[in-house]
Design an enzyme around this catalytic site. Structure first.
Site, PDB file in Angstrom:
ATOM      1  N   ARG A 216      19.645 153.472  21.004  1.00 39.85           N
ATOM      2  CA  ARG A 216      21.657 153.794  20.613  1.00 39.85           C
ATOM      3  C   ARG A 216      22.267 154.558  19.523  1.00 39.85           C
ATOM      4  NH1 ARG A 216      23.505 147.380  20.773  1.00 39.85           N
ATOM      5  NH2 ARG A 216      23.640 147.560  17.977  1.00 39.85           N
TER       6      ARG A 216
ATOM      7  N   GLN B 105      24.104 156.456  25.444  1.00 41.11           N
ATOM      8  CA  GLN B 105      25.804 155.513  25.123  1.00 41.11           C
ATOM      9  C   GLN B 105      26.218 155.883  26.791  1.00 41.11           C
ATOM     10  OE1 GLN B 105      28.231 156.469  22.792  1.00 41.11           O
ATOM     11  NE2 GLN B 105      29.039 154.234  22.084  1.00 41.11           N
TER      12      GLN B 105
ATOM     13  N   ASP C 128      23.465 153.794  28.859  1.00 33.53           N
ATOM     14  CA  ASP C 128      23.090 152.272  27.939  1.00 33.53           C
ATOM     15  C   ASP C 128      23.745 150.781  28.438  1.00 33.53           C
ATOM     16  OD1 ASP C 128      22.813 149.903  26.408  1.00 33.53           O
ATOM     17  OD2 ASP C 128      24.019 151.095  24.787  1.00 33.53           O
TER      18      ASP C 128
ATOM     19  N   SER D 166      25.439 148.028  26.736  1.00 33.15           N
ATOM     20  CA  SER D 166      26.568 148.318  26.129  1.00 33.15           C
ATOM     21  C   SER D 166      27.697 147.923  27.371  1.00 33.15           C
ATOM     22  CB  SER D 166      27.017 149.474  25.755  1.00 33.15           C
ATOM     23  OG  SER D 166      26.132 149.132  24.721  1.00 33.15           O
TER      24      SER D 166
ATOM     25  N   TYR E 160      23.065 148.294  14.474  1.00 31.03           N
ATOM     26  CA  TYR E 160      22.106 146.484  14.670  1.00 31.03           C
ATOM     27  C   TYR E 160      22.700 146.034  13.292  1.00 31.03           C
ATOM     28  CZ  TYR E 160      20.570 146.974  18.602  1.00 31.03           C
ATOM     29  OH  TYR E 160      21.083 148.020  20.672  1.00 31.03           O
TER      30      TYR E 160
END
Ligand code: NAD
Length: 374
Positions: A123, A128, A131, A134, A230
């Protein structure tokens, strides 16, 4: 590596999991990668997502059967983990979800298949665009509001009509990460009075920037953020305090979307029987954490449970319901990952010292060395 073409062969398999309609790579992304690799696509792989075989052929891929793909590909792509009889050849690289499935891991290790499990994409800002968690969480957040709205007996927006005025419904997202923020934005567009809550203080500004109200709880519930954005896991006492602090607020909501997760751990329990007793009959909970145990005590994955007139939904396949756009986004993530792995030259290079490849290789026998197919 295919010796005739000197190009990496990438095989795209059809999904076999019941209800899975997505496809891991769409034709337009194959077209963009064609200078770096050769593509084999299983017939019908994109059909459920609206991408037909002829579009893949037009993009430059060859249609093949699954056996052919498993035998000839250097890289095999899927959304879900492969079935037991879908084993890529030794030395092949599999790119799919399934990073938490230890049986799959053992099976692939025995066959010397390198599994780049998509859950392990780091992350970071750089990763990004690769990912899938996400991108798919975003779709799940949007779809959760539609599912919740369908199960409600009231409207989300305020309506002023000759027949009278309907008050807008009150909605809250518990967990304001990727899915929760998308749920907040979607519920706002549908006209609900929207709230958000998260144990990460950083989420407050994001919730408020979407025009929603951030719920403050007075109790010390162990707020905090760890690396990667997180949430820090709460103690069981802090979780209990949080449940009681949230319950009075939940009693005023008609639609509750829960998305709270702690990576690698069971989902935190935010709604117990005591809270359900306080909530209004007719209200709806959509629990997006159903797969990891649920944020609500009575959630059952892919079922609707009714308690005291409250409907609790635990859908686990929401991105698949919007398979075309979910596949577009999934495929965009995979294209970015493949571009990274193939480099300028189209030479497949898994360098364990690279932060992205290194994270994907973690826990595999190959973790300490560079894997290069040339
Ligand atoms: P997630 O799926 O792990 O968790 C969902 C949300 O639940 C998180 O916001 C978390 O804080 C929250 N949560 C956990 N325990 C809770 C509790 N007891 N009560 C209430 N909420 C609780 O997280 P996510 O949605 O993937 O992302 C969280 C953050 O990480 C976001 O800020 C996101 O923008 C960031 N992120 C960054 C990248 C990247 O930089 N590549 C990728 C993904 C996410």
């Amino acid at each position: 590596m295919n010796s005739h073409t000197q190009q990496v062969v990438i095989g795209l398999l059809a999904e076999r999991t019941t209800g899975e309609r997505r496809v891991a790579l769409i034709p337009s992304d194959i077209k963009r990668l064609l200078s770096k690799a050769k593509f084999l696509v299983e017939s019908g792989a994109g059909h459920e997502a609206g991408f037909e075989d002829n579009a893949y052929v037009d993009a430059g891929a060859r249609i093949a059967d699954s056996q052919d793909i498993l035998e000839k590909s250097d890289v095999v792509l899927k959304v879900r983990p492969p079935a037991v009889d879908e084993v890529p050849r030794a030395g092949c690289i599999l790119v799919s979800l399934g990073g938490h499935d230890s049986d799959l891991g053992d099976r692939l290790r025995k066959r010397s298949v390198i599994h780049l499990a998509l859950e392990r994409i780091p992350r970071t800002t750089r990763a990004q665009a690769m990912d899938v968690l996400s991108s798919q969480a975003s779709i799940a957040g949007y779809a959760s509001v539609l599912e919740g709205a369908r199960a409600l007996r009231v409207l989300l927006p305020m309506l002023t009509t000759a027949a009278g005025t309907i008050r807008p419904a009150r909605m809250i997202a518990l967990g304001a990460g990727v899915a929760g923020l998308q749920a907040i934005a979607s519920a706002r567009r549908l006209g609900a009075v929207v709230h958000g809550f998260d144990v990460r203080e950083a989420a407050r500004e994001q919730v408020e920037s979407l025009g929603a109200k951030f719920l403050s709880v007075a109790a010390d519930v162990g707020s905090g953020e760890i690396a990667g954005g997180y949430a820090r896991e709460q103690s069981s006492d802090q979780q209990a305090l949080l449940r009681r602090a949230l319950s009075t607020h939940l009693a005023t909501m008609q639609l509750v979307i829960t998305t709270a997760q702690i990576p690698g751990r069971p989902a935190p329990l935010l709604i117990d029987h005591e809270t359900l007793r306080m909530m209004q009959p007719g209200s709806v909970i959509v629990d997006l954490a159903a797969e990891t145990g649920g944020n609500c005590e009575v959630t059952r994955p892919d079922q609707m449970v009714t308690v005291n007139g409250i409907r609790i939904l635990g859908p686990t396949d929401l991105p698949s319901l919007m398979a075309t756009d979910a596949s577009r986004m999934f495929s965009g993530n995979i294209r970015t990952l493949l571009t990274h792995l193939l480099g300028e030259s189209g030479r497949l290079n898994l360098d364990a010292s690279d932060p992205i490849s290194g994270a994907l290789l973690a826990g595999q026998n190959v973790a300490r060395e560079s894997v290069a197919a040339a």
